[in-house]
Scaffold this motif. Structure first.
Motif, PDB file in Angstrom:
ATOM      1  N   VAL A 140     -54.385  22.986  -8.191  1.00 55.83           N
ATOM      2  CA  VAL A 140     -53.279  22.078  -7.852  1.00 55.83           C
ATOM      3  C   VAL A 140     -51.962  22.817  -8.018  1.00 55.83           C
ATOM      4  O   VAL A 140     -51.689  23.432  -9.056  1.00 55.83           O
ATOM      5  CB  VAL A 140     -53.308  20.824  -8.746  1.00 55.83           C
ATOM      6  CG1 VAL A 140     -52.104  19.929  -8.448  1.00 55.83           C
ATOM      7  CG2 VAL A 140     -54.605  20.062  -8.531  1.00 55.83           C
ATOM      8  N   GLN A 141     -51.147  22.765  -6.994  1.00 53.66           N
ATOM      9  CA  GLN A 141     -49.861  23.440  -6.999  1.00 53.66           C
ATOM     10  C   GLN A 141     -48.680  22.477  -7.160  1.00 53.66           C
ATOM     11  O   GLN A 141     -47.642  22.858  -7.702  1.00 53.66           O
ATOM     12  CB  GLN A 141     -49.689  24.224  -5.688  1.00 53.66           C
ATOM     13  CG  GLN A 141     -50.725  25.307  -5.466  1.00 53.66           C
ATOM     14  CD  GLN A 141     -50.649  26.412  -6.513  1.00 53.66           C
ATOM     15  OE1 GLN A 141     -49.573  26.706  -7.040  1.00 53.66           O
ATOM     16  NE2 GLN A 141     -51.778  27.035  -6.809  1.00 53.66           N
ATOM     17  N   LYS A 142     -48.852  21.218  -6.736  1.00 49.58           N
ATOM     18  CA  LYS A 142     -47.727  20.283  -6.771  1.00 49.58           C
ATOM     19  C   LYS A 142     -48.243  18.843  -6.902  1.00 49.58           C
ATOM     20  O   LYS A 142     -49.278  18.500  -6.321  1.00 49.58           O
ATOM     21  CB  LYS A 142     -46.886  20.410  -5.503  1.00 49.58           C
ATOM     22  CG  LYS A 142     -45.691  19.465  -5.459  1.00 49.58           C
ATOM     23  CD  LYS A 142     -44.924  19.591  -4.147  1.00 49.58           C
ATOM     24  CE  LYS A 142     -43.783  18.594  -4.095  1.00 49.58           C
ATOM     25  NZ  LYS A 142     -43.010  18.681  -2.822  1.00 49.58           N
ATOM     26  N   THR A 143     -47.510  18.041  -7.648  1.00 54.42           N
ATOM     27  CA  THR A 143     -47.794  16.604  -7.750  1.00 54.42           C
ATOM     28  C   THR A 143     -46.496  15.834  -7.508  1.00 54.42           C
ATOM     29  O   THR A 143     -45.402  16.326  -7.842  1.00 54.42           O
ATOM     30  CB  THR A 143     -48.348  16.227  -9.143  1.00 54.42           C
ATOM     31  OG1 THR A 143     -47.389  16.563 -10.141  1.00 54.42           O
ATOM     32  CG2 THR A 143     -49.664  16.937  -9.415  1.00 54.42           C
ATOM     33  N   ALA A 144     -46.587  14.630  -6.962  1.00 55.84           N
ATOM     34  CA  ALA A 144     -45.377  13.838  -6.689  1.00 55.84           C
ATOM     35  C   ALA A 144     -45.740  12.366  -6.529  1.00 55.84           C
ATOM     36  O   ALA A 144     -46.832  12.030  -6.040  1.00 55.84           O
ATOM     37  CB  ALA A 144     -44.674  14.363  -5.440  1.00 55.84           C
ATOM     38  N   TYR A 172     -47.057   5.300  -4.603  1.00 53.07           N
ATOM     39  CA  TYR A 172     -48.166   6.140  -4.158  1.00 53.07           C
ATOM     40  C   TYR A 172     -48.096   7.494  -4.885  1.00 53.07           C
ATOM     41  O   TYR A 172     -47.027   7.933  -5.326  1.00 53.07           O
ATOM     42  CB  TYR A 172     -48.096   6.367  -2.651  1.00 53.07           C
ATOM     43  CG  TYR A 172     -48.069   5.102  -1.830  1.00 53.07           C
ATOM     44  CD1 TYR A 172     -49.235   4.579  -1.305  1.00 53.07           C
ATOM     45  CD2 TYR A 172     -46.861   4.448  -1.572  1.00 53.07           C
ATOM     46  CE1 TYR A 172     -49.209   3.419  -0.529  1.00 53.07           C
ATOM     47  CE2 TYR A 172     -46.820   3.290  -0.822  1.00 53.07           C
ATOM     48  CZ  TYR A 172     -48.006   2.780  -0.301  1.00 53.07           C
ATOM     49  OH  TYR A 172     -47.973   1.625   0.460  1.00 53.07           O
ATOM     50  N   PHE A 173     -49.262   8.161  -4.937  1.00 58.18           N
ATOM     51  CA  PHE A 173     -49.318   9.483  -5.552  1.00 58.18           C
ATOM     52  C   PHE A 173     -49.879  10.502  -4.549  1.00 58.18           C
ATOM     53  O   PHE A 173     -50.751  10.178  -3.733  1.00 58.18           O
ATOM     54  CB  PHE A 173     -50.212   9.458  -6.797  1.00 58.18           C
ATOM     55  CG  PHE A 173     -50.367  10.786  -7.452  1.00 58.18           C
ATOM     56  CD1 PHE A 173     -49.320  11.393  -8.132  1.00 58.18           C
ATOM     57  CD2 PHE A 173     -51.588  11.473  -7.375  1.00 58.18           C
ATOM     58  CE1 PHE A 173     -49.462  12.635  -8.723  1.00 58.18           C
ATOM     59  CE2 PHE A 173     -51.737  12.709  -7.975  1.00 58.18           C
ATOM     60  CZ  PHE A 173     -50.672  13.306  -8.651  1.00 58.18           C
ATOM     61  N   ARG A 174     -49.357  11.738  -4.642  1.00 59.14           N
ATOM     62  CA  ARG A 174     -49.842  12.825  -3.783  1.00 59.14           C
ATOM     63  C   ARG A 174     -49.941  14.113  -4.593  1.00 59.14           C
ATOM     64  O   ARG A 174     -49.115  14.361  -5.475  1.00 59.14           O
ATOM     65  CB  ARG A 174     -48.890  13.040  -2.606  1.00 59.14           C
ATOM     66  CG  ARG A 174     -49.243  14.294  -1.805  1.00 59.14           C
ATOM     67  CD  ARG A 174     -48.411  14.449  -0.581  1.00 59.14           C
ATOM     68  NE  ARG A 174     -48.730  15.726   0.104  1.00 59.14           N
ATOM     69  CZ  ARG A 174     -48.494  15.970   1.370  1.00 59.14           C
ATOM     70  NH1 ARG A 174     -47.920  15.048   2.141  1.00 59.14           N
ATOM     71  NH2 ARG A 174     -48.807  17.145   1.894  1.00 59.14           N
ATOM     72  N   PHE A 175     -50.964  14.882  -4.288  1.00 60.78           N
ATOM     73  CA  PHE A 175     -51.072  16.219  -4.886  1.00 60.78           C
ATOM     74  C   PHE A 175     -51.466  17.236  -3.812  1.00 60.78           C
ATOM     75  O   PHE A 175     -52.133  16.902  -2.831  1.00 60.78           O
ATOM     76  CB  PHE A 175     -52.069  16.223  -6.052  1.00 60.78           C
ATOM     77  CG  PHE A 175     -53.499  15.986  -5.645  1.00 60.78           C
ATOM     78  CD1 PHE A 175     -54.372  17.060  -5.430  1.00 60.78           C
ATOM     79  CD2 PHE A 175     -54.004  14.690  -5.486  1.00 60.78           C
ATOM     80  CE1 PHE A 175     -55.697  16.846  -5.067  1.00 60.78           C
ATOM     81  CE2 PHE A 175     -55.317  14.468  -5.134  1.00 60.78           C
ATOM     82  CZ  PHE A 175     -56.170  15.540  -4.918  1.00 60.78           C
ATOM     83  N   ASP A 176     -51.045  18.471  -4.017  1.00 53.11           N
ATOM     84  CA  ASP A 176     -51.314  19.562  -3.078  1.00 53.11           C
ATOM     85  C   ASP A 176     -51.979  20.719  -3.816  1.00 53.11           C
ATOM     86  O   ASP A 176     -51.580  21.097  -4.917  1.00 53.11           O
ATOM     87  CB  ASP A 176     -50.009  20.065  -2.447  1.00 53.11           C
ATOM     88  CG  ASP A 176     -49.353  19.008  -1.571  1.00 53.11           C
ATOM     89  OD1 ASP A 176     -50.026  18.496  -0.662  1.00 53.11           O
ATOM     90  OD2 ASP A 176     -48.180  18.687  -1.828  1.00 53.11           O
ATOM     91  N   THR A 177     -53.023  21.264  -3.170  1.00 60.30           N
ATOM     92  CA  THR A 177     -53.694  22.455  -3.695  1.00 60.30           C
ATOM     93  C   THR A 177     -53.286  23.662  -2.851  1.00 60.30           C
ATOM     94  O   THR A 177     -52.371  23.583  -2.025  1.00 60.30           O
ATOM     95  CB  THR A 177     -55.217  22.274  -3.669  1.00 60.30           C
ATOM     96  OG1 THR A 177     -55.651  22.211  -2.304  1.00 60.30           O
ATOM     97  CG2 THR A 177     -55.632  21.018  -4.418  1.00 60.30           C
ATOM     98  N   ASP A 178     -53.990  24.754  -3.081  1.00 58.54           N
ATOM     99  CA  ASP A 178     -53.684  25.959  -2.304  1.00 58.54           C
ATOM    100  C   ASP A 178     -53.891  25.740  -0.808  1.00 58.54           C
ATOM    101  O   ASP A 178     -53.151  26.287   0.031  1.00 58.54           O
ATOM    102  CB  ASP A 178     -54.570  27.127  -2.763  1.00 58.54           C
ATOM    103  CG  ASP A 178     -54.267  27.505  -4.202  1.00 58.54           C
ATOM    104  OD1 ASP A 178     -53.099  27.346  -4.610  1.00 58.54           O
ATOM    105  OD2 ASP A 178     -55.182  27.937  -4.918  1.00 58.54           O
TER     106      ASP A 178
END
Length: 376
Positions: free
Chosen positions: A68-72, A124-130
């Motif tokens: 995981v690189q980013k959460t928001a 809402y929640f979002r996360f980004d991986t590589d």
């Protein structure tokens, strides 16, 4: 040439079908991307009181091998009729009020402090991986409410049963009550005069977040009726004011004065005046007696205890008394002098008689020689 082109198109179609089939198998295979990527909210419908803090408990999962690189967190907003998700970090309303308590592994919990009414909405929640980005399809719905107090019945009289209700759009929870800022009030009681005051409620565990105050006005007939005398003690000629006071809600609007004419009769009360102040312009013996005041309002009446009023002896009364005493003393003196005079007169008479007898005997003894006394 034509045969060669047809063969190529056939191969391409076969490849596309295999690709689609492979994608379908990948989606349906247990442990695939769709099965291992998710966002879960523990409580998707939250209600909180304005001014409090709320925590969105959230967890997320992703495929093994991803980082995981980013959460928001985002809030849903309607802009020009189009529903959009706006990241909280770019909204001025949430500056310094949000606290991300999650991590970049599996916890995505968020805390919002000092809730306001315009915080109500969908989150809402979002996360980004590589390689991928994932956002939740579901959301957390937050409702921000205000505490309010209601009193039943609206008009309260002493002796009525009173119920206080702490209103909120949230699910019923344990509440605590305050009267005039002090904890310990009860939501149900039988009203007395001393129960008048301002009442507030709060959610258990959030005692600093109180509702606005609501006033409880308990009405009651006159209580503690008393009389104040402008000149306490014995009263000389002049004037004296008797003032009647009481505790009542609404305030007493009628006062009646009575004087007891016979201390041995319960019905010997004579009405002598009205109004809050009774003025006796000339205090005489006729004003002596016991006075009481009756205070009345729309709910009833009550009497004061009796206050005795005694007039002081005036100068004229003292003169009369002194004259009477003088006359009595004069009579006693005259009688005493008369008795002394009589006593002395009798004493003088007895002395004169004795002297007369002595003189006679002396004459008999001193008779001349040759005088012969005849004896019978």
């Amino acid at each position: 040439m034509t045969s060669s082109n047809s063969s190529s198109q056939f191969v391409i179609c076969i490849d596309m079908e295999l690709t689609i089939a492979l994608l379908v198998l990948l989606v349906m295979k247990p442990g695939s991307m769709t099965a291992s990527w998710s966002v879960t909210f523990k409580d998707p419908d939250i209600c909180a009181v304005r001014g409090s803090s709320v925590k969105f408990r959230c967890s997320y999962n992703y495929a093994d091998g991803e980082t995981v690189q980013k959460t928001a967190w985002y809030k849903g907003q309607s802009e020009g009729g189009i529903w959009r998700r706006v990241e909280l970090s770019v909204l001025p309303l949430y500056q310094n009020r949000t606290e991300y308590q999650g991590d970049r592994h599996h916890d995505c919990s968020l805390v919002i402090h000092d809730l306001q009414h315009n915080d109500t909405g969908y989150y809402y929640f979002r996360f980004d991986t590589d390689r991928y980005g994932w956002r939740s399809k579901a959301s957390v719905h937050l409702s921000v409410t205000e505490l309010s107090v209601r009193v039943y019945p609206v008009t309260v009289r002493a002796g009525d049963n009173v119920t206080l209700q702490c209103g909120t759009s949230c699910q019923p929870s344990s509440t605590v009550w305050f009267k005039d800022g002090r904890p310990g009030a009860k939501p149900e009681f039988q009203a007395q005069a001393e129960d008048s005051g301002n009442y507030m409620c709060a959610i258990e565990g959030q005692k600093l977040l109180r509702s606005g105050p609501v006033a409880l006005d308990v009405q009651y007939p006159p209580l503690n009726v008393s009389i104040e005398v402008s000149h306490p003690g014995p009263l000389a000629n002049g004037s004296v004011n008797l003032t009647c006071s009481s505790a009542a809600n609404p305030a007493a609007d009628s006062y009646t004065w009575y004087k007891r004419t016979d201390s041995f009769s319960s019905s010997s009360l004579l009405q002598v005046g009205s109004g809050q102040v009774l003025s006796l312009q000339v205090v005489e013996k006729s004003h002596r007696g016991a006075y009481l005041c009756q205070a009345r309002n729309s709910l009833g009446e009550n009497n004061s205890t009796e206050v005795p009023l005694a007039a002081e002896e005036t100068d004229i009364d003292l003169q009369i008394i002194l004259i009477g005493i003088g006359v009595k003393v004069g009579i006693l003196v005259l009688l005493s002098l008369a008795l002394i005079w009589v006593w002395r007169h009798r004493c003088n008479s007895a002395v004169d008689e004795e002297e007369y007898v002595n003189d006679y005997e002396n004459i008999s003894i001193s008779q001349p020689h040759g005088f012969t006394e005849n004896h019978v």
